[in-house]
Design an enzyme around this catalytic site. Structure first.
Site, mmCIF file in Angstrom:
data_model
loop_
_atom_site.group_PDB
_atom_site.id
_atom_site.type_symbol
_atom_site.label_atom_id
_atom_site.label_comp_id
_atom_site.label_asym_id
_atom_site.label_seq_id
_atom_site.Cartn_x
_atom_site.Cartn_y
_atom_site.Cartn_z
ATOM 1 N N LYS A 5 -10.044 -0.100 -2.047
ATOM 2 C CA LYS A 5 -9.865 -0.402 -0.622
ATOM 3 C C LYS A 5 -10.262 0.829 0.179
ATOM 4 C CE LYS A 5 -6.493 -1.589 2.993
ATOM 5 N NZ LYS A 5 -5.124 -2.073 3.302
ATOM 6 N N LYS B 107 -6.803 3.232 -2.831
ATOM 7 C CA LYS B 107 -7.133 3.191 -1.399
ATOM 8 C C LYS B 107 -7.417 4.608 -0.934
ATOM 9 C CE LYS B 107 -5.033 1.861 3.056
ATOM 10 N NZ LYS B 107 -3.851 1.218 3.684
ATOM 11 N N ASP C 22 0.870 -1.178 0.000
ATOM 12 C CA ASP C 22 0.000 0.000 0.000
ATOM 13 C C ASP C 22 0.907 1.229 0.000
ATOM 14 O OD1 ASP C 22 -1.904 -1.965 0.380
ATOM 15 O OD2 ASP C 22 -2.918 -0.966 2.040
#
Length: 221
Positions: A180, A151, A89
């Site tokens: 996400k 995300k 991430d």
């Protein structure tokens, strides 16, 4: 829907110790969470502790500000994978995005994806720091790269994911780009709502209370 398997059980507090990480891992095993999300320093430990399980190891790169030199981000990602991470991430360079240096953003994301190969790459755009129009632009930008997920948040800004964020992202993302949701997800209602809005992964440090919500809900029927 089995929400357990799409939760990234998260501990990114700077004061977290190896013992805290071990507790997180035991919780992930007990509740069959799909992944844990931890700082890079703990990846080797997690790899050892999660041996013979299906629980993925997610770690963060360029975290939480995103303003590190691109070559440092690439090296950090490469080392994380070498240490046993399954997914990365990374935080987008928000300053470069704000000044519309979009090619820089595209290049950085694609370079990191090239570095990690078939491993999953999620790009954190930090929606709290963006206007609705900027969220739309950032979503289109990430969609044009080789990233696997967009995300919403690091969890370190003044707010996390919101319903408006998810709606904008869903409207502007490519078909291949997954979502996400992360940051401030503290209850089952939020998770169910974000799932309806298109999120298929959730980053939260409140996983246990959410699972309790889910169990209580099931017991009502």
């Amino acid at each position: 829907m089995n929400f357990n398997v799409i939760i990234d059980h998260t501990l990114l507090k700077p004061q977290a110790t190896s013992q805290d990480i071990k507790i997180l891992i035991e919780e992930a095993k007990k509740y069959n969470f799909g992944a844990i999300c931890i700082a890079p320093i703990w990846v080797k430990l997690a790899k050892k502790e999660l041996k013979n399980t299906n629980i993925k190891i997610v770690t963060v790169i360029g975290f939480p500000l995103g303003s590190q030199i691109s070559a440092i981000k690439q090296k950090e990602a490469s080392l994380a994978i070498a240490h046993g991470a399954d997914e990365i991430d990374m935080v987008m360079n928000i300053g470069k995005f704000k000044e519309k240096d979009f090619q820089f953003i595209i290049n950085e994301i694609n370079q990191i994806k090239k570095e990690i190969g078939a491993k999953i790459l999620k790009v954190i755009i930090e929606t709290a720091l963006l206007s609705p129009h900027e969220i739309a632009d950032a979503t289109k930008l990430v969609s044009s790269t080789n990233a696997d997920f967009i995300k919403t948040s690091t969890g370190f800004s003044y707010r996390g994911a919101s319903e408006q964020d998810l709606k904008i992202i869903k409207e502007n993302k490519s078909e291949k780009l997954a979502i996400k949701a992360a940051g401030g997800i503290t209850n089952l209602a939020d998770m169910e709502n974000f799932y309806r809005l298109g999120a298929t992964r959730f980053g939260t440090s409140k996983s246990l209370s959410i699972i309790k919500n889910l169990t209580d809900k099931k017991n009502q029927y």
